[in-house]
Design a protein around this motif. Sequence first.
Motif, PDB file in Angstrom:
ATOM      1  N   THR A  27       0.829  -1.208   0.000  1.00 48.77           N
ATOM      2  CA  THR A  27       0.000   0.000   0.000  1.00 48.77           C
ATOM      3  C   THR A  27       0.860   1.254   0.000  1.00 48.77           C
ATOM      4  N   LEU A  28       1.879   1.256   0.864  1.00 52.75           N
ATOM      5  CA  LEU A  28       2.765   2.422   0.922  1.00 52.75           C
ATOM      6  C   LEU A  28       3.592   2.566  -0.350  1.00 52.75           C
ATOM      7  N   GLY A  31       1.573   4.558  -2.888  1.00 53.78           N
ATOM      8  CA  GLY A  31       1.514   5.991  -2.601  1.00 53.78           C
ATOM      9  C   GLY A  31       2.849   6.677  -2.758  1.00 53.78           C
ATOM     10  N   ASN A  35       3.865   9.299  -5.937  1.00 53.42           N
ATOM     11  CA  ASN A  35       4.267  10.661  -5.597  1.00 53.42           C
ATOM     12  C   ASN A  35       5.693  10.960  -6.033  1.00 53.42           C
ATOM     13  N   SER A 288      -1.938  12.574  -6.942  1.00 55.68           N
ATOM     14  CA  SER A 288      -1.002  11.649  -6.290  1.00 55.68           C
ATOM     15  C   SER A 288      -0.910  11.921  -4.800  1.00 55.68           C
ATOM     16  N   VAL A 291      -3.734  10.128  -3.304  1.00 57.14           N
ATOM     17  CA  VAL A 291      -3.418   8.707  -3.233  1.00 57.14           C
ATOM     18  C   VAL A 291      -2.528   8.417  -2.020  1.00 57.14           C
ATOM     19  N   PHE A 292      -1.565   9.296  -1.772  1.00 62.10           N
ATOM     20  CA  PHE A 292      -0.676   9.118  -0.628  1.00 62.10           C
ATOM     21  C   PHE A 292      -1.451   9.231   0.684  1.00 62.10           C
ATOM     22  N   ALA A 295      -3.475   6.117   1.107  1.00 59.92           N
ATOM     23  CA  ALA A 295      -2.597   5.008   1.487  1.00 59.92           C
ATOM     24  C   ALA A 295      -2.223   5.099   2.960  1.00 59.92           C
ATOM     25  N   CYS A 296      -1.853   6.300   3.409  1.00 55.46           N
ATOM     26  CA  CYS A 296      -1.491   6.470   4.821  1.00 55.46           C
ATOM     27  C   CYS A 296      -2.684   6.191   5.733  1.00 55.46           C
ATOM     28  N   CYS A 339       7.707   1.482   6.224  1.00 55.42           N
ATOM     29  CA  CYS A 339       7.751   2.571   5.243  1.00 55.42           C
ATOM     30  C   CYS A 339       9.011   2.516   4.394  1.00 55.42           C
ATOM     31  N   GLN A 431     -10.422   9.241   4.870  1.00 57.64           N
ATOM     32  CA  GLN A 431     -10.494   8.296   3.760  1.00 57.64           C
ATOM     33  C   GLN A 431     -11.724   8.529   2.905  1.00 57.64           C
TER      34      GLN A 431
END
Length: 682
Positions: A27-28, A31, A35, A288, A291-292, A295-296, A339, A431
């Motif tokens: 997932t990370l 994102g 980016n 993006s 999206v980040f 994801a976070c 991360c 979210q």
Amino acid sequence: MSFLRDIRVAVHSLARTPGLAITVILTLSLGIGANAAIFTLVRGVLLKPLVNRDENRLIYIRQSAPGIHEVNAAFSVPEIQDLRGGVKTLSALGDFSTMGFTMVGLGEPRSIQGGVVSGTFFDVMGLHPVLGRLIGPQDDGPNAAGVVVLTYRFWATALGKDPSVIGKTVRLGSIGERSAKIIGVLEPCVPYPQDTEIISNIVTSPHHLSATMVTGRIHRMTELFGRLAPGATLDQARAELRTVYSAMKKDHPDAYSQRADYRIEARMFRDEITSGARDVLLVLLAASALVFVIACCNVANLILARTVRREGELAVRMALGASRGALRRMLLAESLVLCGAGALIGVISAPLMVSVLARYASRFSVRALDLKVDFSLLWVGAALAIVAAVILAFVPRLPSSASSSGLGLSSGTVRITSGTNRRQQIFAVTQIAASFVLLVGASVLISTLIALQRAQTGLDTQRVLAIDVPAMYYGKTQQQVVDFYKEAMRRIDALPGVNRTAFGTVVPWREGDLTGSGLQFSADGHVHTPGVEDPRAGWRTVSPGYFAALGVPIIAGRDFNALDDQNNGDPVVIISQTLAQRMFPNQDPINRHVFWTDPVLQFSPGTDADKARLMAPHRIIGVAADIDDNHIVPEPTVTVYDPLEGGFDLWRSPVCPHQPRSVRAGRAHHAPHSLDVRRSAR
């Protein structure tokens, strides 16, 4: 050392929950990778300094005619001379004309795109050579020797960075032929205004030395750049350019029609090459970032759920003497491991994303053509990983002193505290909000794509294949080149799965009108009004069967045939439906005439007899349905079609500022092997 120990403990702890760790890392990586790729593209196109010396003094000067939808009309030599003599806020002007050449002398003869410049161009642009020297003032004048500078990309890709090419002599064929010596290789730079293989001095193009080029004020085919004088500002230069330009229009009213509304504008060179991509890239950057954030948020929820299950473990650690700082450091170590792994995968996948995005961004800015992935990708990925790690480390709420003293351990139950519940609510709301924004954007995009699919283009877009087949003009007559095209069509017709092949100078929906806003024309019964331009139409050269190959119906009259290509008798044309309705309302246009009146045609090549035939009345033999493929002018397409041999000279001529590539339109059967035909034909 204690933190390294925390890292080792974190690895062992995460290894006990591999499913969670893999989900979080992937997932990370999405994102962070997205980016990092977008930021690399934004930095390379919008933020990174140009290689041009003193770029903050380099400007681009544009002449436009909004009245006839001409966004960039370019300049003629007399116009440049007037500006050069009257504008004092610019220390120098550099000019660039695009020309197609056939180059002989470096292996097989090849068709290349070239730029023709004066001796001030490279100094104005502030560029340097990586090999040899560049064109300078000593290379100006009709008696100068022909010289050529290779662009870095052409030298690297086509010639393998061979240093021995310096000093070699080549033959350049265009409207006439000249010899030229290769004197240098240009440093990697923004390929503006055109992506060219070579740049040569003016003497290499006989057309640039002709009287029509030197004296023709309406023969506009040159881009113009300027360098601000010391102490001068862009606003001062704009004001002075407009003053001089107003005087030019007053002195030469015939060259600047009121309907066209000619204007002059100047902007910084950096803004010129990035403005088209700025909005697109910033939107991508914002997307993006969303999206980040999502994801976070997803990862934070997973971490919160895991922390709730580990609350007993954390309480035990605190009861055994671990400080809140030590627990927080342990969580930070776990976040950094997750991360860091996500960033590593994201950075590894980012170059592929960058290459895909760069091809897309190159439609809006030529600067994206030479974009290279650099170390910015690494530090952006590392920075995003650290930000995510800190967020994830401080999201969980540590056990209270009550739980650490045993209140939560005696029952062995897991308790969700109000602080944890609040954090989950915050992430859930974030979210939902971010997902809603992305959902709306995706819905608009899908709606647009569906609308594009349903758009009526006027031609068959499902079974038509366009093939670029450039012809070599070097050492060949006009008839030999035409015969080459006819033979190519005959051979493509013989391929299985192809039932018709035709020639056209323009690929619909890919290239615009070769003549920009079109050429002025008139017709039987049309009365010319003094001081008012005649209507304009696009001019295209096609072979018999072109409309059938594209699935465009002939509404009235007939298609071209082989006899029309022989240039015997009256020249004939086919016109578009909109042109017929405008020029011959409620009348039958067949056997009436249209003829070109645009003064720019006086610069077309050939003998006086050729020019007389070009300007003579052309008999209309057919009316074709509109092909609404002009992405420059938001109006119905007004077009005149000439048979292959009849219109051959025009689209080879410098009268048309953008030299077309020769194309074929092939139509395949619905047979299962038609896809193979398309692949092999490419």
